[in-house]
Design a protein around this motif. Sequence first.
Motif, PDB file in Angstrom:
ATOM      1  N   VAL A  42       0.843  -1.207   0.000  1.00 13.30           N
ATOM      2  CA  VAL A  42       0.000   0.000   0.000  1.00 13.30           C
ATOM      3  C   VAL A  42       0.872   1.248   0.000  1.00 13.30           C
ATOM      4  N   TYR A  43       1.919   1.253   0.817  1.00 15.48           N
ATOM      5  CA  TYR A  43       2.815   2.406   0.883  1.00 15.48           C
ATOM      6  C   TYR A  43       3.469   2.684  -0.472  1.00 15.48           C
ATOM      7  N   LYS A  44       4.037   1.654  -1.095  1.00 15.55           N
ATOM      8  CA  LYS A  44       4.743   1.843  -2.370  1.00 15.55           C
ATOM      9  C   LYS A  44       3.794   2.253  -3.492  1.00 15.55           C
ATOM     10  N   VAL A  45       2.600   1.696  -3.526  1.00 11.26           N
ATOM     11  CA  VAL A  45       1.639   2.080  -4.556  1.00 11.26           C
ATOM     12  C   VAL A  45       1.232   3.542  -4.380  1.00 11.26           C
ATOM     13  N   ALA A  53       1.611  12.780   0.150  1.00  5.45           N
ATOM     14  CA  ALA A  53       2.819  13.005   0.946  1.00  5.45           C
ATOM     15  C   ALA A  53       3.213  11.730   1.683  1.00  5.45           C
ATOM     16  N   ASP A  54       4.487  11.635   2.031  1.00  4.30           N
ATOM     17  CA  ASP A  54       5.023  10.442   2.678  1.00  4.30           C
ATOM     18  C   ASP A  54       4.321  10.110   3.996  1.00  4.30           C
ATOM     19  N   PRO A  55       4.117  11.063   4.922  1.00  4.92           N
ATOM     20  CA  PRO A  55       3.420  10.701   6.163  1.00  4.92           C
ATOM     21  C   PRO A  55       1.987  10.224   5.927  1.00  4.92           C
ATOM     22  N   ALA A  56       1.305  10.802   4.954  1.00  2.00           N
ATOM     23  CA  ALA A  56      -0.062  10.366   4.656  1.00  2.00           C
ATOM     24  C   ALA A  56      -0.059   8.949   4.081  1.00  2.00           C
ATOM     25  N   ALA A  57       0.912   8.659   3.228  1.00  2.00           N
ATOM     26  CA  ALA A  57       1.030   7.307   2.679  1.00  2.00           C
ATOM     27  C   ALA A  57       1.341   6.303   3.788  1.00  2.00           C
ATOM     28  N   LEU A 120      10.076  12.330  12.341  1.00  2.00           N
ATOM     29  CA  LEU A 120       9.092  12.367  13.414  1.00  2.00           C
ATOM     30  C   LEU A 120       7.676  12.318  12.852  1.00  2.00           C
ATOM     31  N   ALA A 121       7.430  12.992  11.738  1.00  2.52           N
ATOM     32  CA  ALA A 121       6.112  12.946  11.098  1.00  2.52           C
ATOM     33  C   ALA A 121       5.799  11.539  10.605  1.00  2.52           C
ATOM     34  N   ALA A 122       6.793  10.873  10.023  1.00  2.00           N
ATOM     35  CA  ALA A 122       6.582   9.507   9.528  1.00  2.00           C
ATOM     36  C   ALA A 122       6.289   8.549  10.682  1.00  2.00           C
ATOM     37  N   ALA A 127       2.340   5.484  14.168  1.00  2.34           N
ATOM     38  CA  ALA A 127       1.792   5.262  15.510  1.00  2.34           C
ATOM     39  C   ALA A 127       0.315   5.651  15.559  1.00  2.34           C
ATOM     40  N   LEU A 128      -0.021   6.765  14.941  1.00  2.00           N
ATOM     41  CA  LEU A 128      -1.403   7.220  14.933  1.00  2.00           C
ATOM     42  C   LEU A 128      -2.310   6.243  14.198  1.00  2.00           C
ATOM     43  N   SER A 129      -1.833   5.665  13.106  1.00  2.00           N
ATOM     44  CA  SER A 129      -2.661   4.724  12.352  1.00  2.00           C
ATOM     45  C   SER A 129      -2.957   3.470  13.168  1.00  2.00           C
ATOM     46  N   VAL A 130      -1.957   2.951  13.861  1.00  2.03           N
ATOM     47  CA  VAL A 130      -2.170   1.750  14.676  1.00  2.03           C
ATOM     48  C   VAL A 130      -3.127   2.060  15.823  1.00  2.03           C
ATOM     49  N   ILE A 131      -2.947   3.188  16.475  1.00  2.00           N
ATOM     50  CA  ILE A 131      -3.833   3.576  17.583  1.00  2.00           C
ATOM     51  C   ILE A 131      -5.258   3.800  17.086  1.00  2.00           C
TER      52      ILE A 131
END
Length: 156
Positions: A42-45, A53-57, A120-122, A127-131
Amino acid sequence: MIRIIIETIAAFYAAYGFGLVFNIKGDTLKIAGIGGAIGWFVYKVLITYTSIADPAALFLAGVSFSVYCEMCARIFLLPTTILSACALIVLVPGFGVYKTIYEFIMEKYITAGNLFTETLAAAGALALSVIFVTSIFRNVNIRRIISSKFEKNDVK
């Protein structure tokens, strides 16, 4: 696209390898490896084919493997943390931490500060996605929803 598939296979084996380090046994290793492969794919696609943006991906990749890990944990009666840890390790921004420290040692403080912010954003997005996914799964009792649907069908 073939490169993404090769990287996804490598991500599977990376997550599988970390499962060995965490002393996971049997089919649980394959489940953890698939979680890492899903997150990386999912990240690479998203990075390759969209302008996200990278943090959103990383956030969306984290949501994808977290949902998979939560579902597998409930289906196979496994702890979610062992699956998530193996899948998460593939996306951890370790190279960003390395570059930040390197630039700091080379006394390029502005570059180090920029890299630190990106790293830090990445890490925060992961962390936010898992939580986020964990809190949704804990607040929604899936077994209760499924059993209530079956009870309604039995009454008719």
